[in-house]
Design an enzyme around this catalytic site. Sequence first.
Site, PDB file in Angstrom:
ATOM      1  CE  LYS A   1     -18.088   4.950  16.895  1.00 53.21           C
ATOM      2  NZ  LYS A   1     -17.906   6.385  16.605  1.00 53.21           N
TER       3      LYS A   1
ATOM      4  CE1 TYR B   1     -30.882  -4.877  47.011  1.00 56.82           C
ATOM      5  CE2 TYR B   1     -30.702  -4.987  44.613  1.00 56.82           C
ATOM      6  CZ  TYR B   1     -30.286  -5.392  45.868  1.00 56.82           C
ATOM      7  OH  TYR B   1     -29.277  -6.318  45.982  1.00 56.82           O
TER       8      TYR B   1
HETATM    9  C1  LIG Z   1     -18.883   6.677  15.584  1.00 58.25           C
HETATM   10  C2  LIG Z   1     -18.451   7.459  14.404  1.00 58.25           C
HETATM   11  C3  LIG Z   1     -19.044   7.242  13.141  1.00 58.25           C
HETATM   12  C4  LIG Z   1     -20.281   6.398  12.962  1.00 58.25           C
HETATM   13  O1  LIG Z   1     -21.382   7.166  13.401  1.00 58.25           O
HETATM   14  P1  LIG Z   1     -22.893   6.634  13.358  1.00 58.25           P
HETATM   15  O2  LIG Z   1     -23.686   7.786  13.851  1.00 58.25           O
HETATM   16  O3  LIG Z   1     -22.940   5.465  14.287  1.00 58.25           O
HETATM   17  O4  LIG Z   1     -23.195   6.261  11.962  1.00 58.25           O
HETATM   18  C5  LIG Z   1     -18.481   7.875  12.044  1.00 58.25           C
HETATM   19  N1  LIG Z   1     -17.430   8.720  12.186  1.00 58.25           N
HETATM   20  C6  LIG Z   1     -16.865   8.987  13.401  1.00 58.25           C
HETATM   21  C7  LIG Z   1     -15.716   9.917  13.475  1.00 58.25           C
HETATM   22  C8  LIG Z   1     -17.364   8.377  14.534  1.00 58.25           C
HETATM   23  O5  LIG Z   1     -16.820   8.652  15.725  1.00 58.25           O
END
Ligand SMILES: *Cc1c(COP(=O)(O)O)cnc(C)c1O
Length: 339
Positions: free
Chosen positions: A33, A238
């Site tokens: 993702k 800044y």
């Molecule tokens: C993002 C996510 C993962 C992966 O998690 P990591 O901690 O990056 O290994 C797995 N399952 C779900 C439902 C997630 O949202």
Amino acid sequence: MGSGTLSIDLNALAENWQALDRLSASETGAVVKANGYGLGTGRVCKTLAKAGARRFFVAIAEEARALRAVLGSEPFIGVFSGHMEGDTGIISDLGLVPMLNSPEQIARHQDRLPGHPFGLQIDTGMNRLGIEPYDWQPEMAEDAELVMSHLACADEPDNEANAQQLGTFLSMTAGLRTPRSLAATGGIVLGPEYHFDLTRPGIGLYGGMPFADARPVVRLDLPVIQTRKLEPGESVGYGCTFVAERPTTIATVSGGYADGLIRALSSRGTLYAGDTPCPIAGRVSMDLIGVDVTGLEDVPGMLTILGPQQTVDDLADAAGTIGYEILTSLGPRYKRVST
Ligand SMILES: *Cc1c(COP(=O)(O)O)cnc(C)c1O
């Protein structure tokens, strides 16, 4: 060239998947993702498919377009947000497997796409996504490809929430023949009782904690645009928050909070010239960062902010955040090169 260079070590990515795969007897999926945790969906998916991954997961259906384009029609693509209103077309066209999160989503899926594969996500205590125990009937899973849940505290092995969620998952899924999945990266590290049929690692693939043995996957070098000499009392950036106490040399590098180098790194983060640490001087601006390079004999053309001296998690610590946020914030302006 004005842009920073983000080097992505695809061998390390493949080796991290294989190393996580060896930690369990289960099938190992891949969570890709958020543009492959910021590194680029295409190159990440191609590499992981070559390494052996056959089941991929995204957060929302739209993200799957880029996956199908490189993976072809075979591999399983699961969608954590389930079957949302308006997603029926893309779920059907791309052959996605929505992880249905509620009785409403189940009803929508049965109504719009009867017979189309689906999974179920159940809530075992995180209270984020998934069917609640009070709505759950094991018969819901009869035709499901997968029943999954997610751990809230898997990065803390001693947290009692882990065993509690495991117990709830076991009792909610008792007697089911449907394949089960509970572990992301943290759950893989927790041990075999958390592994079930399929694991879903994300961050560990990309070199982040809590997979302590991960090989680093990213390196980020920022070009020096110019250097200048400051007298004691002169300030940088800044708000004039950095004031030179001695004759000081400042390098201005290309990269800033618009590139994911978050403003919390102001006066706290460090860049590296080889092994030599060079502290950030003053505030991070949108496109630029001032760096104190007084200690250097020669200022190189690039300074390194992610690399052998400083991992994603080290930088996250300096910024008061987590590696996930550093990775997924890496901006679109970098030149991404695969190594
Ligand atoms: C993002 C996510 C993962 C992966 O998690 P990591 O901690 O990056 O290994 C797995 N399952 C779900 C439902 C997630 O949202």
